[in-house]
Motif scaffolding. Sequence first.
Motif, PDB file in Angstrom:
ATOM      1  N   PRO A 170     -18.559  16.617  80.920  1.00 42.89           N
ATOM      2  CA  PRO A 170     -17.844  15.061  80.289  1.00 42.89           C
ATOM      3  C   PRO A 170     -18.728  14.519  79.474  1.00 42.89           C
ATOM      4  CG  PRO A 170     -18.404  15.155  82.532  1.00 42.89           C
ATOM      5  CD  PRO A 170     -18.697  16.027  82.212  1.00 42.89           C
ATOM      6  N   GLU A 171     -19.187  15.295  79.222  1.00 42.10           N
ATOM      7  CA  GLU A 171     -20.408  14.757  77.625  1.00 42.10           C
ATOM      8  C   GLU A 171     -20.003  15.125  76.455  1.00 42.10           C
ATOM      9  OE1 GLU A 171     -23.275  17.753  79.994  1.00 42.10           O
ATOM     10  OE2 GLU A 171     -22.111  15.755  80.361  1.00 42.10           O
ATOM     11  N   TYR A 172     -18.945  16.415  77.171  1.00 41.89           N
ATOM     12  CA  TYR A 172     -18.871  16.632  75.656  1.00 41.89           C
ATOM     13  C   TYR A 172     -17.159  16.339  74.825  1.00 41.89           C
ATOM     14  CZ  TYR A 172     -22.164  20.253  75.808  1.00 41.89           C
ATOM     15  OH  TYR A 172     -23.362  21.157  75.969  1.00 41.89           O
ATOM     16  N   GLY A 173     -16.997  15.567  75.864  1.00 40.14           N
ATOM     17  CA  GLY A 173     -14.962  14.811  76.436  1.00 40.14           C
ATOM     18  C   GLY A 173     -14.249  15.671  77.224  1.00 40.14           C
ATOM     19  N   PRO A 174     -13.376  15.310  76.568  1.00 44.93           N
ATOM     20  CA  PRO A 174     -12.041  15.584  78.204  1.00 44.93           C
ATOM     21  C   PRO A 174     -11.831  17.587  77.850  1.00 44.93           C
ATOM     22  CG  PRO A 174     -11.560  13.612  76.703  1.00 44.93           C
ATOM     23  CD  PRO A 174     -12.229  14.416  76.285  1.00 44.93           C
ATOM     24  N   TYR A 175     -12.071  18.022  78.524  1.00 43.21           N
ATOM     25  CA  TYR A 175     -11.287  19.306  78.909  1.00 43.21           C
ATOM     26  C   TYR A 175     -10.404  19.960  77.750  1.00 43.21           C
ATOM     27  CZ  TYR A 175      -8.211  19.388  82.410  1.00 43.21           C
ATOM     28  OH  TYR A 175      -6.916  19.507  83.157  1.00 43.21           O
ATOM     29  N   THR A 176      -9.322  18.992  78.087  1.00 41.00           N
ATOM     30  CA  THR A 176      -8.297  19.376  77.423  1.00 41.00           C
ATOM     31  C   THR A 176      -9.023  19.648  76.173  1.00 41.00           C
ATOM     32  OG1 THR A 176      -7.831  16.796  78.097  1.00 41.00           O
ATOM     33  CG2 THR A 176      -6.840  18.582  79.388  1.00 41.00           C
ATOM     34  N   THR A 177      -9.004  18.140  75.817  1.00 46.74           N
ATOM     35  CA  THR A 177      -8.983  18.162  73.673  1.00 46.74           C
ATOM     36  C   THR A 177      -9.708  19.737  73.870  1.00 46.74           C
ATOM     37  OG1 THR A 177      -9.214  16.040  73.987  1.00 46.74           O
ATOM     38  CG2 THR A 177     -10.730  16.644  72.364  1.00 46.74           C
ATOM     39  N   ILE A 178     -11.284  20.163  74.439  1.00 48.54           N
ATOM     40  CA  ILE A 178     -11.382  20.960  73.636  1.00 48.54           C
ATOM     41  C   ILE A 178     -10.992  22.081  73.645  1.00 48.54           C
ATOM     42  CG2 ILE A 178     -14.068  22.358  74.956  1.00 48.54           C
ATOM     43  CD1 ILE A 178     -15.079  19.203  74.513  1.00 48.54           C
ATOM     44  N   TYR A 179     -10.257  22.514  74.928  1.00 43.89           N
ATOM     45  CA  TYR A 179      -8.852  23.636  75.076  1.00 43.89           C
ATOM     46  C   TYR A 179      -8.421  23.732  73.843  1.00 43.89           C
ATOM     47  CZ  TYR A 179      -5.485  26.716  76.631  1.00 43.89           C
ATOM     48  OH  TYR A 179      -4.801  27.533  76.267  1.00 43.89           O
TER      49      TYR A 179
ATOM     50  N   ARG B 110     -17.898  17.134  66.075  1.00 39.24           N
ATOM     51  CA  ARG B 110     -19.488  17.432  66.248  1.00 39.24           C
ATOM     52  C   ARG B 110     -18.920  17.764  67.642  1.00 39.24           C
ATOM     53  NH1 ARG B 110     -25.248  15.924  63.199  1.00 39.24           N
ATOM     54  NH2 ARG B 110     -26.067  17.719  63.716  1.00 39.24           N
ATOM     55  N   ARG B 111     -18.959  16.978  68.596  1.00 41.39           N
ATOM     56  CA  ARG B 111     -19.333  17.214  69.820  1.00 41.39           C
ATOM     57  C   ARG B 111     -18.075  17.918  70.803  1.00 41.39           C
ATOM     58  NH1 ARG B 111     -17.798  12.061  73.892  1.00 41.39           N
ATOM     59  NH2 ARG B 111     -16.290  12.270  73.093  1.00 41.39           N
ATOM     60  N   VAL B 112     -17.682  18.337  69.675  1.00 40.73           N
ATOM     61  CA  VAL B 112     -16.194  18.843  70.793  1.00 40.73           C
ATOM     62  C   VAL B 112     -16.615  20.239  70.469  1.00 40.73           C
ATOM     63  CG1 VAL B 112     -13.504  19.999  69.969  1.00 40.73           C
ATOM     64  CG2 VAL B 112     -14.233  17.413  70.058  1.00 40.73           C
ATOM     65  N   ILE B 113     -17.206  20.299  68.864  1.00 37.78           N
ATOM     66  CA  ILE B 113     -17.872  21.822  68.414  1.00 37.78           C
ATOM     67  C   ILE B 113     -19.254  22.068  69.432  1.00 37.78           C
ATOM     68  CG2 ILE B 113     -18.527  23.659  67.333  1.00 37.78           C
ATOM     69  CD1 ILE B 113     -16.694  22.038  64.690  1.00 37.78           C
ATOM     70  N   SER B 114     -19.377  21.302  69.716  1.00 34.47           N
ATOM     71  CA  SER B 114     -20.863  21.834  71.095  1.00 34.47           C
ATOM     72  C   SER B 114     -20.303  22.128  72.604  1.00 34.47           C
ATOM     73  CB  SER B 114     -21.988  20.255  70.875  1.00 34.47           C
ATOM     74  OG  SER B 114     -22.549  19.639  70.024  1.00 34.47           O
TER      75      SER B 114
END
Length: 109
Positions: free
Chosen positions: A47-56, A26-30
């Motif tokens: 950074p509150e969404y997590g590591p940018y590499t994970t998001i990408y 849910r945090r990653v999708i946000s």
Amino acid sequence: MSDAEWARIEPLLPQGRTGAHRVDDRRVISGIVHMLRSGACWRDCPPEYGPYTTIYNRFNRWSRQGIWLGMFEALTGNNGIWGTVAMDATHIKAHRSAGGAKGGPSRRP
């Protein structure tokens, strides 16, 4: 993302992946939605969404797997794919100096 929206898309997400500890979906999708709305570079993800590499990486992986289309259809009732589309890409090639008038010195006073 509201709880009702999350309840509709949660069953569509991949489950049972092995490997490192999984960051909250849910945090990653946000984070992905935030980055797509802002138009910023992935590296500039807060950074509150997590590591940018994970998001990408999740955005790319889920795009290749067609998960985003399923989520879009679950939220809107439409898959976003049109039957017929017409696009016009007409253009004319011109020399880089073709934008001006006849060159040379003027003969008029």
